[in-house]
Design a protein around this motif. Structure first.
Motif, PDB file in Angstrom:
ATOM      1  N   ALA A  24       0.823  -1.208   0.000  1.00  0.00           N
ATOM      2  CA  ALA A  24       0.000   0.000   0.000  1.00  0.00           C
ATOM      3  C   ALA A  24       0.859   1.260   0.000  1.00  0.00           C
ATOM      4  CB  ALA A  24      -0.938  -0.001   1.213  1.00  0.00           C
ATOM      5  N   LEU A  25       2.026   1.202   0.658  1.00  0.00           N
ATOM      6  CA  LEU A  25       2.931   2.356   0.666  1.00  0.00           C
ATOM      7  C   LEU A  25       3.368   2.694  -0.753  1.00  0.00           C
ATOM      8  CD1 LEU A  25       4.698   4.413   2.135  1.00  0.00           C
ATOM      9  CD2 LEU A  25       6.408   2.606   2.452  1.00  0.00           C
ATOM     10  N   GLY A  26       3.753   1.667  -1.508  1.00  0.00           N
ATOM     11  CA  GLY A  26       4.166   1.906  -2.890  1.00  0.00           C
ATOM     12  C   GLY A  26       3.035   2.366  -3.770  1.00  0.00           C
ATOM     13  N   ILE A  27       1.882   1.735  -3.618  1.00  0.00           N
ATOM     14  CA  ILE A  27       0.752   2.075  -4.475  1.00  0.00           C
ATOM     15  C   ILE A  27       0.210   3.462  -4.137  1.00  0.00           C
ATOM     16  CG2 ILE A  27      -1.379   1.302  -3.305  1.00  0.00           C
ATOM     17  CD1 ILE A  27      -1.927  -0.423  -5.794  1.00  0.00           C
ATOM     18  N   SER A  28       0.413   3.914  -2.897  1.00  0.00           N
ATOM     19  CA  SER A  28      -0.024   5.257  -2.505  1.00  0.00           C
ATOM     20  C   SER A  28       0.755   6.330  -3.265  1.00  0.00           C
ATOM     21  CB  SER A  28       0.145   5.457  -0.995  1.00  0.00           C
ATOM     22  OG  SER A  28      -0.793   4.711  -0.271  1.00  0.00           O
ATOM     23  N   VAL A  29       2.066   6.105  -3.434  1.00  0.00           N
ATOM     24  CA  VAL A  29       2.883   7.067  -4.178  1.00  0.00           C
ATOM     25  C   VAL A  29       2.336   7.247  -5.586  1.00  0.00           C
ATOM     26  CG1 VAL A  29       5.199   7.564  -5.066  1.00  0.00           C
ATOM     27  CG2 VAL A  29       4.931   6.519  -2.809  1.00  0.00           C
ATOM     28  N   VAL A  30       1.918   6.136  -6.202  1.00  0.00           N
ATOM     29  CA  VAL A  30       1.336   6.188  -7.539  1.00  0.00           C
ATOM     30  C   VAL A  30      -0.027   6.877  -7.502  1.00  0.00           C
ATOM     31  CG1 VAL A  30       0.355   4.772  -9.386  1.00  0.00           C
ATOM     32  CG2 VAL A  30       2.574   4.178  -8.408  1.00  0.00           C
ATOM     33  N   ILE A  31      -0.837   6.551  -6.511  1.00  0.00           N
ATOM     34  CA  ILE A  31      -2.168   7.163  -6.384  1.00  0.00           C
ATOM     35  C   ILE A  31      -2.049   8.669  -6.167  1.00  0.00           C
ATOM     36  CG2 ILE A  31      -4.193   7.314  -4.873  1.00  0.00           C
ATOM     37  CD1 ILE A  31      -4.084   4.300  -4.560  1.00  0.00           C
ATOM     38  N   PHE A  32      -1.028   9.117  -5.447  1.00  0.00           N
ATOM     39  CA  PHE A  32      -0.833  10.552  -5.226  1.00  0.00           C
ATOM     40  C   PHE A  32      -0.631  11.293  -6.545  1.00  0.00           C
ATOM     41  CE2 PHE A  32       1.162   9.578  -0.800  1.00  0.00           C
ATOM     42  CZ  PHE A  32      -0.104   9.300  -0.296  1.00  0.00           C
ATOM     43  N   GLY A  63      -3.156  13.960  -5.846  1.00  0.00           N
ATOM     44  CA  GLY A  63      -2.915  15.272  -5.256  1.00  0.00           C
ATOM     45  C   GLY A  63      -3.088  15.369  -3.760  1.00  0.00           C
ATOM     46  N   SER A  64      -3.592  14.321  -3.110  1.00  0.00           N
ATOM     47  CA  SER A  64      -3.796  14.391  -1.663  1.00  0.00           C
ATOM     48  C   SER A  64      -3.616  13.018  -1.032  1.00  0.00           C
ATOM     49  CB  SER A  64      -5.198  14.921  -1.340  1.00  0.00           C
ATOM     50  OG  SER A  64      -6.193  14.015  -1.770  1.00  0.00           O
ATOM     51  N   GLY A  65      -3.341  13.044   0.265  1.00  0.00           N
ATOM     52  CA  GLY A  65      -3.136  11.808   1.002  1.00  0.00           C
ATOM     53  C   GLY A  65      -1.806  11.838   1.738  1.00  0.00           C
ATOM     54  N   SER A  66      -1.592  10.884   2.622  1.00  0.00           N
ATOM     55  CA  SER A  66      -0.349  10.805   3.384  1.00  0.00           C
ATOM     56  C   SER A  66       0.013   9.348   3.613  1.00  0.00           C
ATOM     57  CB  SER A  66      -0.496  11.519   4.736  1.00  0.00           C
ATOM     58  OG  SER A  66      -1.341  10.783   5.601  1.00  0.00           O
ATOM     59  N   VAL A  67       1.304   9.101   3.807  1.00  0.00           N
ATOM     60  CA  VAL A  67       1.745   7.723   4.020  1.00  0.00           C
ATOM     61  C   VAL A  67       1.261   7.198   5.369  1.00  0.00           C
ATOM     62  CG1 VAL A  67       3.755   7.939   2.526  1.00  0.00           C
ATOM     63  CG2 VAL A  67       3.980   8.493   4.939  1.00  0.00           C
ATOM     64  N   TRP A  68       1.207   8.056   6.376  1.00  0.00           N
ATOM     65  CA  TRP A  68       0.730   7.594   7.685  1.00  0.00           C
ATOM     66  C   TRP A  68      -0.757   7.280   7.634  1.00  0.00           C
ATOM     67  CZ3 TRP A  68       4.682   5.894   9.887  1.00  0.00           C
ATOM     68  CH2 TRP A  68       5.887   6.583   9.923  1.00  0.00           C
ATOM     69  N   GLY A  69      -1.489   8.019   6.807  1.00  0.00           N
ATOM     70  CA  GLY A  69      -2.894   7.688   6.597  1.00  0.00           C
ATOM     71  C   GLY A  69      -3.042   6.325   5.960  1.00  0.00           C
ATOM     72  N   THR A  70      -2.139   6.028   5.010  1.00  0.00           N
ATOM     73  CA  THR A  70      -2.146   4.709   4.358  1.00  0.00           C
ATOM     74  C   THR A  70      -1.874   3.604   5.368  1.00  0.00           C
ATOM     75  OG1 THR A  70      -1.433   5.625   2.228  1.00  0.00           O
ATOM     76  CG2 THR A  70      -1.023   3.283   2.605  1.00  0.00           C
ATOM     77  N   LEU A  71      -0.920   3.838   6.273  1.00  0.00           N
ATOM     78  CA  LEU A  71      -0.619   2.838   7.305  1.00  0.00           C
ATOM     79  C   LEU A  71      -1.835   2.602   8.197  1.00  0.00           C
ATOM     80  CD1 LEU A  71       1.332   0.960   8.730  1.00  0.00           C
ATOM     81  CD2 LEU A  71       2.185   2.917  10.045  1.00  0.00           C
ATOM     82  N   LEU A  72      -2.520   3.686   8.564  1.00  0.00           N
ATOM     83  CA  LEU A  72      -3.740   3.546   9.362  1.00  0.00           C
ATOM     84  C   LEU A  72      -4.796   2.754   8.592  1.00  0.00           C
ATOM     85  CD1 LEU A  72      -4.094   7.098  10.976  1.00  0.00           C
ATOM     86  CD2 LEU A  72      -3.632   4.943  12.173  1.00  0.00           C
ATOM     87  N   GLY A  73      -4.891   3.025   7.286  1.00  0.00           N
ATOM     88  CA  GLY A  73      -5.848   2.292   6.452  1.00  0.00           C
ATOM     89  C   GLY A  73      -5.545   0.805   6.419  1.00  0.00           C
TER      90      GLY A  73
END
Length: 313
Positions: free
Chosen positions: A51-59, A259-269
């Protein structure tokens, strides 16, 4: 002087996690035990790293459906090297990471240079990587790893599982990069308005390619942890993992539009997903019904993201 307005979207994952933990503790006293809480964190490490990697792409406003297959091919190649050829684990791990980086970079090139839609490009890579994993392993499971390698998935440092430490280190590094380095600013800028970012002189194609490379590396790292946990590499490993990873990112506050989101939010998710699965297991909910419930949660997360985007607009 006006009081600073609190962005409730940043607090939502925290509130949801707290509410879930209270609910699960009431439904099952075993849930709140220290052993079970540590178990939840161990269970979410693989999904959280993906999810950490995919979040960077989603951002950036993109998506990557190939992460589960990249996890599998990285694990199989590493297994072939360690078990089949007797290569030292460190070298095999580096090769697995390179495999993930290559897959991610190819995705990025197809999307940024050749202008393929992210879903199409990564869907193709998903099939290629999965086919390669099945071919190399011939559909078989590779087992028999040395204790030094298995330590990654079962070892402890100061009573903390090594896999959890790896997860937290990766999240800390990515948080720093996205918050304090130019790469992070470019990532969010591309997701916010790609054309304006391009006109400002930023190399959008290179940044997007690097984002997919990071995603591929994280998928391979997740594969390494998974193989070490299970003491086996399977060509079917990682099937459906991309859905959990995307859901974790969106539940954590990331927008699928970018354009929005955070890695710590991803960890919580990711932890929220883990708490739900753990609670359902403790309540003896069947695996079939669990799939149905997780599917509903994924749809609800996407609907929530859509609602947030309309509200911002």
């Amino acid at each position: 002087m006006k009081a600073k307005k609190i962005d409730m979207s940043n607090l939502t994952p925290v509130l949801v996690l707290v509410a879930l933990c209270i609910l699960m503790s009431v439904l099952s006293p075993v849930f709140s035990s220290r052993a079970n809480l540590v178990n939840i964190l161990q269970q979410v490490t693989v999904n959280a790293i993906i999810a950490l990697g995919i979040s960077v792409v989603i951002f950036t406003g993109g998506i990557d459906l190939s992460v589960g297959s990249v996890l599998a091919i990285s694990g199989i190649v590493m297994g072939k090297l360690i078990v089949g050829m007797g290569v030292t684990p460190i070298v095999a791990i580096l090769v697995a990471i390179i495999i993930g980086a290559i897959c991610g970079t190819l995705n990025g090139i197809l999307i940024s240079r050749f202008k393929l839609q992210p879903m199409i490009a990564t869907l193709g890579m998903m099939s290629i990587a999965r086919g390669a994993a099945l071919t190399l392993a011939n559909g078989k499971t590779i087992t028999g790893y040395p204790a030094s390698f298995r330590w990654i998935g079962s070892g402890r440092i100061a009573e903390i599982p090594v896999q959890i430490i790896i997860m937290l280190i990766l999240y800390t590094i990515m948080w720093y990069v996205l918050k304090y380095r130019k790469f992070g600013r470019y990532i969010y800028s591309i997701g916010g308005n790609e054309e304006a970012t391009r006109l400002s002189g930023i190399n959008v194609d290179r940044t997007k390619t690097l984002a997919y490379t990071v995603c591929g590396v994280m998928a391979s790292l997740a594969g390494i942890v998974l193989v070490a946990k299970l003491n086996s590499a399977q060509s079917i490993a990682g099937e459906g993992y991309e859905l959990d990873a995307i859901a974790s990112s969106v539940i954590g506050g990331a927008s699928l539009l970018g354009g929005s989101g955070s890695v710590w939010g991803t960890l919580l998710g990711a932890i929220i997903m883990g708490v739900i699965r753990n609670g359902l297991n403790l309540m003896n909910v069947s695996s079939y019904l669990q799939k149905l419930i997780i599917g509903v949660i994924i749809i609800a997360a996407v609907l929530l993201d859509s609602f947030r985007n309309r509200k911002r607009a």
